[in-house]
Write an enzyme that holds these catalytic residues in place. Structure first.
Site, PDB file in Angstrom:
ATOM      1  CB  SER A 131      62.155  25.755  89.588  1.00  0.00           C
ATOM      2  OG  SER A 131      61.228  26.174  90.563  1.00  0.00           O
ATOM      3  CE1 TYR A 144      58.186  23.463  86.811  1.00  0.00           C
ATOM      4  CE2 TYR A 144      58.116  24.424  89.012  1.00  0.00           C
ATOM      5  CZ  TYR A 144      58.546  24.463  87.696  1.00  0.00           C
ATOM      6  OH  TYR A 144      59.327  25.506  87.262  1.00  0.00           O
TER       7      TYR A 144
END
Length: 249
Positions: A131, A144
């Protein structure tokens, strides 16, 4: 001989889209995830997809999948996700553990289990679906971002350690992707909050967009390695810079 591709987290979103695309490119695809009912439906629609129940947080489950495979040419470590948007000071340890176990240790378990098969294939490809959160941190994304930074670091380390082996190590780092579950999971099932993430954004990425670039990277000639491919919607210049359109009236 038909090549075998393993895709984790293949019951929905990017994983499902990638399984479909690789199957369309002629691969026999092992679609692996926890929700077997969804996998069976997918396999019924695409004959070259084989459903396998998998929990990447369980070594026993990963070992069982690996024992069923005679070969593996492509591994797409897609299983992952985010939970919560609390600041670090209010972070929930259990959420951070879940994110680390799925995104980082899940990818580690799968890589350890199938790397020997990728090498044996003589032309293996390992894809880490990371990501942009693994490249740049943002407020509310502590857990995250930490997990995705770790996964990005693992990818870079693998590329160094496997230099000279017949395996390409590819990182695909998406930005804003609208799927049915990512934001919903992050907001603990709050559909209204999840919808606000994409509110007014013209053209967020779709799962098919990401599957398209994964497939592009995988299907390059064997001497071509796409080290890192960052993909964002045109409306997103950075995590903190997103163009939104206000509805008229």
């Amino acid at each position: 001989m038909t090549k075998i591709a393993v895709v984790t987290g293949a019951s929905s979103g990017i994983g499902e889209a990638t399984a479909r695309r690789l199957a369309a490119e002629g691969y026999d695809v092992v679609a692996a995830a926890r929700r077997r009912d969804r996998l069976d439906k997918l396999a019924a629609e695409v004959p070259s997809i084989r459903p396998v129940t998998l929990d990447v947080t369980s070594q026993e489950s990963v070992d069982a999948l690996a024992s069923e495979l005679d070969r593996c040419d492509v591994l797409v470590n897609n299983a992952g996700g985010a939970v919560g948007l609390e600041p670090v000071a209010a972070g929930r340890v259990e959420d951070w553990q879940v994110m680390y176990d799925v995104n980082v240790l899940g990818a580690l378990r799968m890589t350890r289990a199938l790397l020997p098969r990728l090498i044996e294939s003589g032309d293996g490809v390992l894809v880490m679906l990371t990501s942009v959160a693994g490249l740049v941190s943002y407020e509310g994304g502590g857990g995250y971002c930490a997990a995705k930074h770790a996964q990005t670091s693992m990818t870079e380390t693998l590329r160094l350690e496997l230099c000279g082996e017949p395996v390409r190590i590819i990182e695909v780092a998406p930005g804003m992707v609208r799927t049915e579950e990512f934001a919903l999971t992050r907001f603990r099932g709050d559909a209204e909050q999840a919808a606000k993430v994409y509110e007014g954004v013209p053209g967020p990425l779709t799962a098919d967009d990401v599957a398209d670039v994964i497939t592009f990277a995988v299907t390059r000639p064997s001497h071509v390695n796409i080290d890192r491919l960052v993909i964002r919607p045109r409306a997103q210049a950075a995590q903190h810079k997103v163009h939104r359109v206000t509805p008229a009236g």
